[in-house]
Design a protein around this motif. Structure first.
Motif, PDB file in Angstrom:
ATOM      1  N   GLU A 139      68.622  10.249  53.224  1.00  0.00           N
ATOM      2  CA  GLU A 139      67.806   9.073  52.917  1.00  0.00           C
ATOM      3  C   GLU A 139      68.020   8.627  51.480  1.00  0.00           C
ATOM      4  OE1 GLU A 139      63.860  10.349  54.059  1.00  0.00           O
ATOM      5  OE2 GLU A 139      64.094   9.265  55.940  1.00  0.00           O
ATOM      6  N   ARG A 140      67.851   7.344  51.285  1.00  0.00           N
ATOM      7  CA  ARG A 140      67.985   6.771  49.950  1.00  0.00           C
ATOM      8  C   ARG A 140      66.796   7.205  49.094  1.00  0.00           C
ATOM      9  NH1 ARG A 140      72.254   3.487  49.739  1.00  0.00           N
ATOM     10  NH2 ARG A 140      73.027   2.620  51.693  1.00  0.00           N
ATOM     11  N   PRO A 141      67.005   7.306  47.778  1.00  0.00           N
ATOM     12  CA  PRO A 141      65.925   7.793  46.902  1.00  0.00           C
ATOM     13  C   PRO A 141      64.637   6.984  46.983  1.00  0.00           C
ATOM     14  CG  PRO A 141      68.016   7.804  45.744  1.00  0.00           C
ATOM     15  CD  PRO A 141      68.254   7.126  47.067  1.00  0.00           C
ATOM     16  N   TYR A 142      64.718   5.680  47.239  1.00  0.00           N
ATOM     17  CA  TYR A 142      63.491   4.879  47.266  1.00  0.00           C
ATOM     18  C   TYR A 142      62.572   5.243  48.426  1.00  0.00           C
ATOM     19  CZ  TYR A 142      66.295   1.899  50.436  1.00  0.00           C
ATOM     20  OH  TYR A 142      67.081   1.413  51.452  1.00  0.00           O
ATOM     21  N   MET A 143      63.038   6.037  49.372  1.00  0.00           N
ATOM     22  CA  MET A 143      62.188   6.444  50.503  1.00  0.00           C
ATOM     23  C   MET A 143      61.092   7.410  50.066  1.00  0.00           C
ATOM     24  SD  MET A 143      63.167   4.680  52.999  1.00  0.00           S
ATOM     25  CE  MET A 143      62.262   5.429  54.332  1.00  0.00           C
ATOM     26  N   TYR A 144      61.152   7.887  48.837  1.00  0.00           N
ATOM     27  CA  TYR A 144      60.179   8.836  48.323  1.00  0.00           C
ATOM     28  C   TYR A 144      59.118   8.159  47.456  1.00  0.00           C
ATOM     29  CZ  TYR A 144      63.553  12.106  50.135  1.00  0.00           C
ATOM     30  OH  TYR A 144      64.386  12.786  50.979  1.00  0.00           O
ATOM     31  N   PHE A 145      59.088   6.824  47.487  1.00  0.00           N
ATOM     32  CA  PHE A 145      58.165   6.069  46.643  1.00  0.00           C
ATOM     33  C   PHE A 145      57.589   4.884  47.415  1.00  0.00           C
ATOM     34  CE2 PHE A 145      61.373   7.991  43.920  1.00  0.00           C
ATOM     35  CZ  PHE A 145      60.597   8.611  42.958  1.00  0.00           C
ATOM     36  N   ASP A 146      56.536   4.292  46.829  1.00  0.00           N
ATOM     37  CA  ASP A 146      55.998   3.025  47.353  1.00  0.00           C
ATOM     38  C   ASP A 146      56.995   1.912  47.049  1.00  0.00           C
ATOM     39  OD1 ASP A 146      53.630   4.183  48.161  1.00  0.00           O
ATOM     40  OD2 ASP A 146      52.602   3.750  46.272  1.00  0.00           O
ATOM     41  N   GLY A 147      56.826   0.771  47.699  1.00  0.00           N
ATOM     42  CA  GLY A 147      57.620  -0.415  47.385  1.00  0.00           C
ATOM     43  C   GLY A 147      59.033  -0.377  47.939  1.00  0.00           C
ATOM     44  N   LYS A 148      59.196   0.237  49.103  1.00  0.00           N
ATOM     45  CA  LYS A 148      60.532   0.294  49.726  1.00  0.00           C
ATOM     46  C   LYS A 148      60.948  -1.117  50.154  1.00  0.00           C
ATOM     47  CE  LYS A 148      59.010   3.529  52.682  1.00  0.00           C
ATOM     48  NZ  LYS A 148      57.837   4.197  52.176  1.00  0.00           N
ATOM     49  N   PRO A 149      62.241  -1.445  50.055  1.00  0.00           N
ATOM     50  CA  PRO A 149      62.698  -2.772  50.475  1.00  0.00           C
ATOM     51  C   PRO A 149      62.705  -2.879  52.012  1.00  0.00           C
ATOM     52  CG  PRO A 149      64.546  -1.445  49.784  1.00  0.00           C
ATOM     53  CD  PRO A 149      63.321  -0.634  49.518  1.00  0.00           C
ATOM     54  N   GLN A 150      61.874  -3.751  52.534  1.00  0.00           N
ATOM     55  CA  GLN A 150      61.729  -3.870  53.987  1.00  0.00           C
ATOM     56  C   GLN A 150      63.030  -4.290  54.668  1.00  0.00           C
ATOM     57  OE1 GLN A 150      58.894  -2.838  55.505  1.00  0.00           O
ATOM     58  NE2 GLN A 150      60.118  -2.994  57.363  1.00  0.00           N
ATOM     59  N   LYS A 151      63.811  -5.112  53.994  1.00  0.00           N
ATOM     60  CA  LYS A 151      65.087  -5.556  54.572  1.00  0.00           C
ATOM     61  C   LYS A 151      65.995  -4.361  54.864  1.00  0.00           C
ATOM     62  CE  LYS A 151      69.095  -8.426  53.697  1.00  0.00           C
ATOM     63  NZ  LYS A 151      70.124  -8.518  52.716  1.00  0.00           N
ATOM     64  N   GLU A 152      66.079  -3.411  53.926  1.00  0.00           N
ATOM     65  CA  GLU A 152      66.909  -2.214  54.109  1.00  0.00           C
ATOM     66  C   GLU A 152      66.388  -1.364  55.264  1.00  0.00           C
ATOM     67  OE1 GLU A 152      69.663  -1.305  52.120  1.00  0.00           O
ATOM     68  OE2 GLU A 152      69.483  -3.303  51.267  1.00  0.00           O
ATOM     69  N   ILE A 153      65.081  -1.282  55.389  1.00  0.00           N
ATOM     70  CA  ILE A 153      64.481  -0.506  56.483  1.00  0.00           C
ATOM     71  C   ILE A 153      64.747  -1.187  57.814  1.00  0.00           C
ATOM     72  CG2 ILE A 153      62.274   0.232  57.467  1.00  0.00           C
ATOM     73  CD1 ILE A 153      61.393   0.751  54.521  1.00  0.00           C
ATOM     74  N   ASP A 154      64.586  -2.500  57.863  1.00  0.00           N
ATOM     75  CA  ASP A 154      64.820  -3.246  59.104  1.00  0.00           C
ATOM     76  C   ASP A 154      66.276  -3.131  59.569  1.00  0.00           C
ATOM     77  OD1 ASP A 154      62.172  -4.012  59.056  1.00  0.00           O
ATOM     78  OD2 ASP A 154      62.575  -6.015  58.244  1.00  0.00           O
ATOM     79  N   GLU A 155      67.198  -3.018  58.619  1.00  0.00           N
ATOM     80  CA  GLU A 155      68.621  -2.919  58.948  1.00  0.00           C
ATOM     81  C   GLU A 155      69.078  -1.469  59.127  1.00  0.00           C
ATOM     82  OE1 GLU A 155      70.580  -4.996  55.773  1.00  0.00           O
ATOM     83  OE2 GLU A 155      69.903  -6.959  56.489  1.00  0.00           O
ATOM     84  N   ASN A 156      68.120  -0.526  59.126  1.00  0.00           N
ATOM     85  CA  ASN A 156      68.429   0.910  59.237  1.00  0.00           C
ATOM     86  C   ASN A 156      69.426   1.371  58.185  1.00  0.00           C
ATOM     87  OD1 ASN A 156      66.677   1.486  61.335  1.00  0.00           O
ATOM     88  ND2 ASN A 156      68.190   0.998  62.894  1.00  0.00           N
ATOM     89  N   ASN A 157      69.311   0.829  57.005  1.00  0.00           N
ATOM     90  CA  ASN A 157      70.202   1.186  55.904  1.00  0.00           C
ATOM     91  C   ASN A 157      69.568   2.232  54.992  1.00  0.00           C
ATOM     92  OD1 ASN A 157      72.463   1.106  54.306  1.00  0.00           O
ATOM     93  ND2 ASN A 157      71.865  -0.734  53.220  1.00  0.00           N
ATOM     94  N   TYR A 158      68.353   2.627  55.261  1.00  0.00           N
ATOM     95  CA  TYR A 158      67.623   3.519  54.375  1.00  0.00           C
ATOM     96  C   TYR A 158      68.059   4.979  54.503  1.00  0.00           C
ATOM     97  CZ  TYR A 158      64.866   4.637  58.520  1.00  0.00           C
ATOM     98  OH  TYR A 158      64.475   5.029  59.760  1.00  0.00           O
ATOM     99  N   TYR A 159      68.822   5.317  55.514  1.00  0.00           N
ATOM    100  CA  TYR A 159      69.263   6.703  55.667  1.00  0.00           C
ATOM    101  C   TYR A 159      70.779   6.839  55.480  1.00  0.00           C
ATOM    102  CZ  TYR A 159      70.370   5.223  60.456  1.00  0.00           C
ATOM    103  OH  TYR A 159      70.873   4.563  61.550  1.00  0.00           O
ATOM    104  N   CYS A 160      71.371   5.902  54.768  1.00  0.00           N
ATOM    105  CA  CYS A 160      72.827   5.915  54.530  1.00  0.00           C
ATOM    106  C   CYS A 160      73.128   6.149  53.057  1.00  0.00           C
ATOM    107  CB  CYS A 160      73.435   4.589  54.970  1.00  0.00           C
ATOM    108  SG  CYS A 160      73.206   4.224  56.701  1.00  0.00           S
ATOM    109  N   SER A 161      72.510   7.146  52.477  1.00  0.00           N
ATOM    110  CA  SER A 161      72.625   7.344  51.033  1.00  0.00           C
ATOM    111  C   SER A 161      73.864   8.115  50.598  1.00  0.00           C
ATOM    112  CB  SER A 161      71.383   8.072  50.534  1.00  0.00           C
ATOM    113  OG  SER A 161      71.415   8.240  49.147  1.00  0.00           O
ATOM    114  N   PHE A 162      74.392   8.964  51.481  1.00  0.00           N
ATOM    115  CA  PHE A 162      75.501   9.825  51.072  1.00  0.00           C
ATOM    116  C   PHE A 162      76.683   9.669  52.001  1.00  0.00           C
ATOM    117  CE2 PHE A 162      78.014  13.656  51.154  1.00  0.00           C
ATOM    118  CZ  PHE A 162      78.245  13.856  49.813  1.00  0.00           C
ATOM    119  N   PRO A 163      77.864   9.536  51.422  1.00  0.00           N
ATOM    120  CA  PRO A 163      78.153   9.365  50.000  1.00  0.00           C
ATOM    121  C   PRO A 163      77.879   7.929  49.566  1.00  0.00           C
ATOM    122  CG  PRO A 163      80.198   9.376  51.233  1.00  0.00           C
ATOM    123  CD  PRO A 163      79.105   9.617  52.224  1.00  0.00           C
TER     124      PRO A 163
END
Length: 195
Positions: A139-163
């Protein structure tokens, strides 16, 4: 284990990706017997992640993750999402990807050679990056905080952090340009600034 195998493969076959030619004054030489298979392999590796079935994400993207579950190295660098940092990192990545344009200073007869070499390197680097993203759920680092970008979540891009795609492409541009520029212009006063 997968990462180590990719790194070992890259190191073992490092010399395949460029052939230096000292016969006719050119620095690099195209070899259709090598370059056509490399282009096809690069395109295949580039396309393969897009042909694989997408995973169903198990975790609820709207919940805030526990940062204490992250390893210490990644924990210290995790931070909230910032639109300005996102835009800045995109700009630097694209600039890095475009650094081979400094090779326009080479003789026009060399343009095709280094363009094909960069195409081969770019498709392979981008494809391997996407294959690893497909294989590694991070998961991308912002998943551990408030204020996550909804667009990234909607596009299922939030778990593509590595590499990191930004790091992969910036490193590609920087290393390709540094190596080829140094070979084309070994005595240039611009060699150090380019590197």
């Amino acid at each position: 284990k997968k990462i180590v195998l990719v790194l070992l493969f890259s190191i073992a076959f490092n010399n395949l990706f460029c052939q230096e030619n000292k016969n006719d004054g050119s620095v690099f030489e195209l070899s259709w017997g090598l370059d056509i298979p490399l282009c096809v392999t690069g395109l295949t590796v580039f396309a393969l992640p897009h042909l694989l079935p997408s995973e169903d994400v198990i975790y609820n993207p709207n919940e805030i993750r526990d940062l204490s579950n992250v390893n210490a190295f990644d924990r210290w660098s995790a931070q909230k999402y910032s639109k300005s940092v996102d835009i800045t990192s995109d700009a630097f990545m694209y600039l890095s990807v475009l650094t081979p344009l400094s090779l326009l200073a080479t003789d026009k007869s060399e343009y095709l050679t280094w363009s094909i070499m960069y195409f081969e390197a770019a498709t392979l680097a981008y494809g391997v990056k996407d294959l690893l993203k497909y294989a590694v759920y991070k998961e991308r680092p912002y998943m551990y905080f408030d204020g996550k970008p909804q667009k990234e979540i909607d596009e299922n891009n939030y778990y593509c952090s590595f590499p990191s795609g930004h790091t992969t492409l910036a490193f590609l541009g920087a290393t390709f340009t540094s190596y080829t520029f140094s070979k084309y212009f070994p005595e240039s006063k611009f060699k150090v600034p380019v590197v």
